[in-house]
Design an enzyme around this catalytic site. Structure first.
Site, PDB file in Angstrom:
ATOM      1  N   LYS A 221     -66.623  28.023 -25.674  1.00  0.00           N
ATOM      2  CA  LYS A 221     -67.681  27.635 -24.739  1.00  0.00           C
ATOM      3  C   LYS A 221     -67.327  27.949 -23.287  1.00  0.00           C
ATOM      4  CE  LYS A 221     -70.333  24.276 -27.359  1.00  0.00           C
ATOM      5  NZ  LYS A 221     -70.849  22.896 -27.450  1.00  0.00           N
ATOM      6  N   ARG A 255     -65.942  21.773 -34.891  1.00  0.00           N
ATOM      7  CA  ARG A 255     -67.000  22.761 -35.156  1.00  0.00           C
ATOM      8  C   ARG A 255     -66.597  24.049 -34.445  1.00  0.00           C
ATOM      9  NH1 ARG A 255     -71.720  24.651 -32.690  1.00  0.00           N
ATOM     10  NH2 ARG A 255     -73.417  25.165 -34.140  1.00  0.00           N
TER      11      ARG A 255
END
Length: 274
Positions: A221, A255
């Site tokens: 991210k 995740r």
């Protein structure tokens, strides 16, 4: 710390990995996109072989500034992928990344085992009722606004306190409806600045007070690749570092885009923590 997935009890007292499989043309990490049957099967098989407990399928990119995707288009992307994978891998545990109750219901009917909702029911008032009706585990994420607007909604009185209050309200709502299995996701990158993301990671152990599993989704991210001034493609090392820290804070599910590396991280941290 167990959840019931299609009659199977999954013990989350030892951390598990959720592999990301995006049935979208515009997810922020290009290598996670799969748009044909061959790619879907190959990607899922690889992640299962590498040790993923869950495969998370999404048909609506939730990256910042993501464009709206029509409900019918999301269904066309998600449901056939679920049917394909359940047929090929009968024991697979599929999580579906959606905030729409109709997509959730049809996904469950096609064989999905969990629903992963970035809005925790805020974007579709029918969502929690559908979850309660089908009694599948429900991942509730913290977010403000929508993927299109969330970057402008980062002002908090107290970041962790505000998120804690949000979860307390959402847990109460879910329990009132009779939802049994809940998983919390603090929502890294959703209505949070880079500094706020690092504060959230630093204090994420505080969410253990809810005595519910916590999912951490940091993989490749912005908080990694913008901080290091690299592309998402080069953010695996940073992902591993932050996943390591997340595990020390009590993460029950990672995740990730890269299952093998996450599994290795879990193994090493578990040995270190003995």
């Amino acid at each position: 710390m167990t959840i019931n997935c299609k009659g199977r009890l999954i013990d989350l007292s030892s951390p598990k990995v959720m592999g990301i499989l995006n049935s979208t043309p515009d997810s922020f990490f290009e290598d996670s996109r799969t748009q044909n049957k061959s790619d879907i099967l190959k990607k899922a098989e690889m992640m299962l072989e590498e040790g993923a407990t869950f495969i998370d399928i999404g048909g609506y990119s939730s990256r910042p500034d993501a464009e709206n995707v029509a409900e019918n288009e999301e269904l066309k992307r998600v449901v056939p992928a679920i049917e394909l994978l359940v047929k090929e891998f009968p024991e697979i545990l599929i999580s579906v990344d959606t905030f729409r109750s109709k997509v959730a219901e049809e996904a469950i009917g096609a064989g999905a085992a969990l629903i992963n909702d970035i809005s925790a029911g805020r974007l579709d008032e029918k969502m929690m009722s559908i979850i309660a009706q089908h009694q599948v585990p429900y991942i509730m994420m913290h977010m403000r606004g929508t993927p299109k607007t969330m970057k402008q909604l980062t002002a908090y009185d107290d970041l962790v306190s505000d998120i804690t209050y949000y979860f307390s309200e959402k847990i109460k709502e879910a329990r009132t409806l009779g939802i049994n299995d809940l998983i919390l996701d603090p929502g890294f990158g959703f209505a949070k600045t880079t500094d706020q993301n690092f504060e959230l990671l630093k204090k994420s152990a505080l969410f253990s007070s809810f005595k519910l599993p916590v999912l951490i989704g940091i993989s490749r991210k912005t908080m990694i690749h913008k901080t290091l001034n690299i592309s998402p493609k080069k953010a695996l090392n940073g992902t591993t570092v932050l996943n390591t820290l997340a595990l020390t804070k009590g993460a029950a599910i990672l995740r990730v885009h890269d299952v093998k590396e996450a599994m290795e991280t879990i193994k090493l941290v578990s040995l270190f923590s003995k």
